[in-house]
Each structure stands twice: as structure tokens, then as C-alpha cells.
Design a protein around this motif. Structure first.
Motif, PDB file in Angstrom:
ATOM      1  N   HIS A   1       0.968   5.100   1.449  1.00  0.00           N
ATOM      2  CA  HIS A   1       0.445   5.784   2.636  1.00  0.00           C
ATOM      3  C   HIS A   1       0.482   7.291   2.430  1.00  0.00           C
ATOM      4  O   HIS A   1       1.447   7.837   1.923  1.00  0.00           O
ATOM      5  CB  HIS A   1       1.292   5.413   3.859  1.00  0.00           C
ATOM      6  N   ASP A   2      -0.604   7.944   2.825  1.00  0.00           N
ATOM      7  CA  ASP A   2      -0.674   9.402   2.776  1.00  0.00           C
ATOM      8  C   ASP A   2      -1.225   9.877   4.109  1.00  0.00           C
ATOM      9  O   ASP A   2      -2.296   9.441   4.529  1.00  0.00           O
ATOM     10  CB  ASP A   2      -1.583   9.868   1.637  1.00  0.00           C
TER      11      ASP A   2
ATOM     12  N   ALA B   1     -12.723   0.830   4.271  1.00  0.00           N
ATOM     13  CA  ALA B   1     -12.370   0.838   2.850  1.00  0.00           C
ATOM     14  C   ALA B   1     -13.540   1.407   2.064  1.00  0.00           C
ATOM     15  O   ALA B   1     -14.695   1.278   2.464  1.00  0.00           O
ATOM     16  CB  ALA B   1     -12.070  -0.574   2.371  1.00  0.00           C
TER      17      ALA B   1
ATOM     18  N   SER C   1      -9.139   2.886  -1.622  1.00  0.00           N
ATOM     19  CA  SER C   1      -8.694   3.728  -0.513  1.00  0.00           C
ATOM     20  C   SER C   1      -9.146   3.121   0.806  1.00  0.00           C
ATOM     21  O   SER C   1     -10.301   2.721   0.954  1.00  0.00           O
ATOM     22  CB  SER C   1      -9.280   5.141  -0.630  1.00  0.00           C
ATOM     23  N   TYR C   2      -8.210   3.059   1.753  1.00  0.00           N
ATOM     24  CA  TYR C   2      -8.470   2.583   3.109  1.00  0.00           C
ATOM     25  C   TYR C   2      -8.113   3.711   4.064  1.00  0.00           C
ATOM     26  O   TYR C   2      -7.115   4.395   3.875  1.00  0.00           O
ATOM     27  CB  TYR C   2      -7.604   1.367   3.445  1.00  0.00           C
ATOM     28  N   TYR C   3      -8.924   3.871   5.091  1.00  0.00           N
ATOM     29  CA  TYR C   3      -8.681   4.882   6.112  1.00  0.00           C
ATOM     30  C   TYR C   3      -8.641   4.169   7.452  1.00  0.00           C
ATOM     31  O   TYR C   3      -9.432   3.250   7.696  1.00  0.00           O
ATOM     32  CB  TYR C   3      -9.806   5.922   6.118  1.00  0.00           C
TER      33      TYR C   3
ATOM     34  N   THR D   1      -4.514   7.771   5.123  1.00  0.00           N
ATOM     35  CA  THR D   1      -5.107   7.113   3.973  1.00  0.00           C
ATOM     36  C   THR D   1      -4.105   6.123   3.410  1.00  0.00           C
ATOM     37  O   THR D   1      -2.919   6.431   3.280  1.00  0.00           O
ATOM     38  CB  THR D   1      -5.460   8.140   2.881  1.00  0.00           C
TER      39      THR D   1
ATOM     40  N   GLU E   1      -3.648   3.392   0.077  1.00  0.00           N
ATOM     41  CA  GLU E   1      -4.154   2.997  -1.240  1.00  0.00           C
ATOM     42  C   GLU E   1      -3.573   1.619  -1.545  1.00  0.00           C
ATOM     43  O   GLU E   1      -2.352   1.446  -1.594  1.00  0.00           O
ATOM     44  CB  GLU E   1      -3.711   4.006  -2.287  1.00  0.00           C
TER      45      GLU E   1
ATOM     46  N   ALA F   1       0.826  -1.213   0.000  1.00  0.00           N
ATOM     47  CA  ALA F   1       0.000   0.000   0.000  1.00  0.00           C
ATOM     48  C   ALA F   1       0.859   1.260   0.000  1.00  0.00           C
ATOM     49  O   ALA F   1       1.985   1.266   0.508  1.00  0.00           O
ATOM     50  CB  ALA F   1      -0.919   0.017   1.224  1.00  0.00           C
TER      51      ALA F   1
END
Length: 141
Positions: free
Chosen positions: A25-26, A63, A44-46, A37, A39, A23
Motif C-alpha cells: 500500500h502506498d 486496476a 497497480s490498483y487504485y 495505490t 500493488e 498487496a
């Protein structure tokens, strides 16, 4: 503004799992809150603190396999019905909203301390990603 508070170990465990799965990461700072967040596989997963049952869960991962679809909630529920059988025996949830004439589908996983500490985190998150992928494929036009 950078968040100078050290992240809690269970949040680091969730982040590490997603990063090891590939993934991106942001981390975005909103006023005093940090929104993490991830990806993975085009979804998108939070993750962050749980939104309910605060005494039972340490973390929540949500998600969004379908965002802004042209379908209403009733149609989306019919589309994801085959995936509902995958929920039996799990604590995963599918949630659907249809605000402003567009439908959005969420897959939610809440994590308890024993799941994180016992090593069950890998299986729980893998189960969530598999369900999210299945739901995304079911609602694609």
C-alpha cells in the motif's frame, strides 16, 4: 502533509482485503487529496470514491493491467475480447484508452453498500483480481 480525516469503514475494508492478499500500500498526498495505490501481483490498483453513479456505489477500485502499450484501442479491444465473456453477469468493466499513441487498459469494480456489508466484498474483489490478471496476460507482448 498527513490526512487527519479518519478513513470511512468501506475504504478500510477494501484496503484490508488487498493487504491480506499480500498487496503493498502506498498513500500519496496530492494537495488536499489522498491517492491510495495498491500493488498486487505486479499490477497497480487504485481505490477511492466512485467516479459515477454516486447514489448507488460507495467505492471504486480501478486496476491498470496494461499501461503505455504500443497498441491502439481497436487492437487492445481485440486482444481482450476473450476476457469480455468473463464480464457477463458481473458489474466489472474493462475500459481502454489510447492517448498519445499508447494504449492503457483498466479494469474497474464499483462497490455498493450491500456488497460491502453483506460479506460479498471478498468474492467481488477476488473476481476483479482474476479478471485483471487474465487481461494483463492477454495484452502482454
Amino acid at each position: 502533509m498527513h490526512n487527519i480525516i479518519e478513513p470511512e469503514p468501506h475504504m478500510v475494508a477494501v484496503l484490508d482485503w488487498f493487504i491480506l492478499e499480500g498487496a503493498d500500500h502506498d498513500e500519496t498526498q496530492f494537495i488536499l487529496e489522498t491517492l491510495d495505490t495498491l500493488e498486487l501481483g505486479g499490477v497497480s490498483y487504485y481505490y477511492g470514491d466512485p467516479t459515477c453513479e454516486f447514489t448507488k456505489y460507495l467505492a471504486e477500485v480501478a486496476a491498470i493491467p496494461a499501461l503505455g502499450t504500443p497498441y491502439d484501442a481497436e487492437t487492445l479491444w481485440a486482444m481482450v475480447e476473450p476476457a469480455l465473456a468473463d464480464l457477463r453477469g458481473t458489474e466489472l468493466e474493462i475500459e481502454i484508452t489510447d492517448d498519445d499513441g499508447t494504449g492503457t487498459v483498466f479494469v474497474v469494480c464499483r462497490l455498493a453498500s450491500d456488497e460491502i456489508e453483506s460479506g460479498a466484498l471478498d468474492a467481488r474483489l477476488a473476481e476483479m483480481v482474476a479478471l485483471t490478471t487474465r487481461v494483463r496476460d492477454l495484452v502482454r507482448p
